[in-house]
Design a protein around this motif. Sequence first.
Motif, PDB file in Angstrom:
ATOM      1  N   PHE A 176       8.465  11.057  -9.975  1.00 55.21           N
ATOM      2  CA  PHE A 176       7.911  10.170 -10.849  1.00 55.21           C
ATOM      3  C   PHE A 176       9.081   9.235 -11.422  1.00 55.21           C
ATOM      4  O   PHE A 176       9.275   8.131 -11.384  1.00 55.21           O
TER       5      PHE A 176
ATOM      6  N   LEU B 131       9.788   9.675   0.345  1.00 55.06           N
ATOM      7  CA  LEU B 131       8.559   9.830   1.015  1.00 55.06           C
ATOM      8  C   LEU B 131       8.788  11.201   1.745  1.00 55.06           C
ATOM      9  O   LEU B 131       7.943  12.073   1.912  1.00 55.06           O
TER      10      LEU B 131
ATOM     11  N   ILE C  41      -4.925  13.662  -6.960  1.00 52.31           N
ATOM     12  CA  ILE C  41      -4.795  12.350  -7.548  1.00 52.31           C
ATOM     13  C   ILE C  41      -4.894  12.494  -9.324  1.00 52.31           C
ATOM     14  O   ILE C  41      -4.148  12.035 -10.000  1.00 52.31           O
TER      15      ILE C  41
ATOM     16  N   SER D   7      11.073   7.190  -8.598  1.00 52.41           N
ATOM     17  CA  SER D   7      10.266   6.233  -7.891  1.00 52.41           C
ATOM     18  C   SER D   7       9.771   5.265  -8.776  1.00 52.41           C
ATOM     19  O   SER D   7       9.293   4.255  -8.282  1.00 52.41           O
TER      20      SER D   7
ATOM     21  N   THR E 150       6.851   5.357  -9.781  1.00 59.23           N
ATOM     22  CA  THR E 150       5.446   5.301  -9.348  1.00 59.23           C
ATOM     23  C   THR E 150       4.783   6.744  -9.185  1.00 59.23           C
ATOM     24  O   THR E 150       5.724   7.685  -8.733  1.00 59.23           O
ATOM     25  N   PHE E 151       3.663   6.673  -9.224  1.00 61.18           N
ATOM     26  CA  PHE E 151       3.024   8.193  -9.128  1.00 61.18           C
ATOM     27  C   PHE E 151       2.537   8.295  -7.606  1.00 61.18           C
ATOM     28  O   PHE E 151       1.912   9.373  -7.330  1.00 61.18           O
ATOM     29  N   THR E 152       2.701   7.185  -6.741  1.00 57.82           N
ATOM     30  CA  THR E 152       2.514   7.522  -5.406  1.00 57.82           C
ATOM     31  C   THR E 152       2.967   8.674  -4.730  1.00 57.82           C
ATOM     32  O   THR E 152       2.206   9.289  -3.865  1.00 57.82           O
ATOM     33  N   TYR E 153       4.215   8.748  -4.881  1.00 61.37           N
ATOM     34  CA  TYR E 153       5.016   9.988  -4.191  1.00 61.37           C
ATOM     35  C   TYR E 153       4.580  11.316  -4.543  1.00 61.37           C
ATOM     36  O   TYR E 153       4.438  12.238  -3.757  1.00 61.37           O
TER      37      TYR E 153
ATOM     38  N   ILE F 100       1.541  12.000  -5.979  1.00 64.91           N
ATOM     39  CA  ILE F 100       0.133  12.115  -5.137  1.00 64.91           C
ATOM     40  C   ILE F 100       0.524  12.745  -3.801  1.00 64.91           C
ATOM     41  O   ILE F 100      -0.344  13.660  -3.179  1.00 64.91           O
ATOM     42  N   ILE F 101       1.279  11.697  -3.039  1.00 65.49           N
ATOM     43  CA  ILE F 101       1.396  12.390  -1.449  1.00 65.49           C
ATOM     44  C   ILE F 101       2.023  13.591  -1.556  1.00 65.49           C
ATOM     45  O   ILE F 101       1.214  14.533  -0.785  1.00 65.49           O
TER      46      ILE F 101
ATOM     47  N   GLU G  96      -2.057  14.127 -11.006  1.00 66.99           N
ATOM     48  CA  GLU G  96      -0.810  13.344 -11.129  1.00 66.99           C
ATOM     49  C   GLU G  96      -1.136  12.261 -12.248  1.00 66.99           C
ATOM     50  O   GLU G  96      -0.217  12.024 -12.754  1.00 66.99           O
ATOM     51  N   ILE G  97      -2.316  11.844 -12.168  1.00 66.62           N
ATOM     52  CA  ILE G  97      -2.526  10.593 -13.178  1.00 66.62           C
ATOM     53  C   ILE G  97      -2.280  11.404 -14.647  1.00 66.62           C
ATOM     54  O   ILE G  97      -1.721  10.673 -15.572  1.00 66.62           O
TER      55      ILE G  97
END
Length: 152
Positions: free
Chosen positions: A115, A4, A54, A118, A120-123, A125-126, A57-58
């Motif tokens: 990606f 993060l 967003i 983690s 996940t793609f949350t990081y 996006i952040i 990243e997706i």
Amino acid sequence: IILLLIAILIPIIWQFFKMRDQNILILGKFLYLSSNAKPRIFIVNSLFLFSNSIAEEIFFRIILFYFSSNLVVAVITSYIIFCVVHNMDYFRKKTSKIQNLFDYLIWTSFFWSLFIFSHTFTYGIIAHLCFNLPNILIAILASWYAFKAKLN
């Protein structure tokens, strides 16, 4: 927590050094003064930059990862598509130079690393939001100047 911090700090530090001679308040006022757009245009632009983080990243991570045969193919494909999409003005002959492909390679590697580590793609996006933050702030400030001028 480390991912993060990396996702937040690296794009902000990059943009700080990239924009160190510029003032976001002045750029927001310049954007407002240089166009005759209505306040809602700037608000739509800031929302677009937010949602674009967003969406990119997706597309560049998730979709290419799940529809490619392996990770190397996904990374190379996303880099090539990213370069083409971000240089469309060059291909339309509106500009005479291609933007820095090495920067795109660095950022593609950075977002893919987030990606991969983690899962996940949350990081990503952040990090993308932090990278686009100066442009989002400039659009918000331009809308503020436009609203202020409309009230007067």
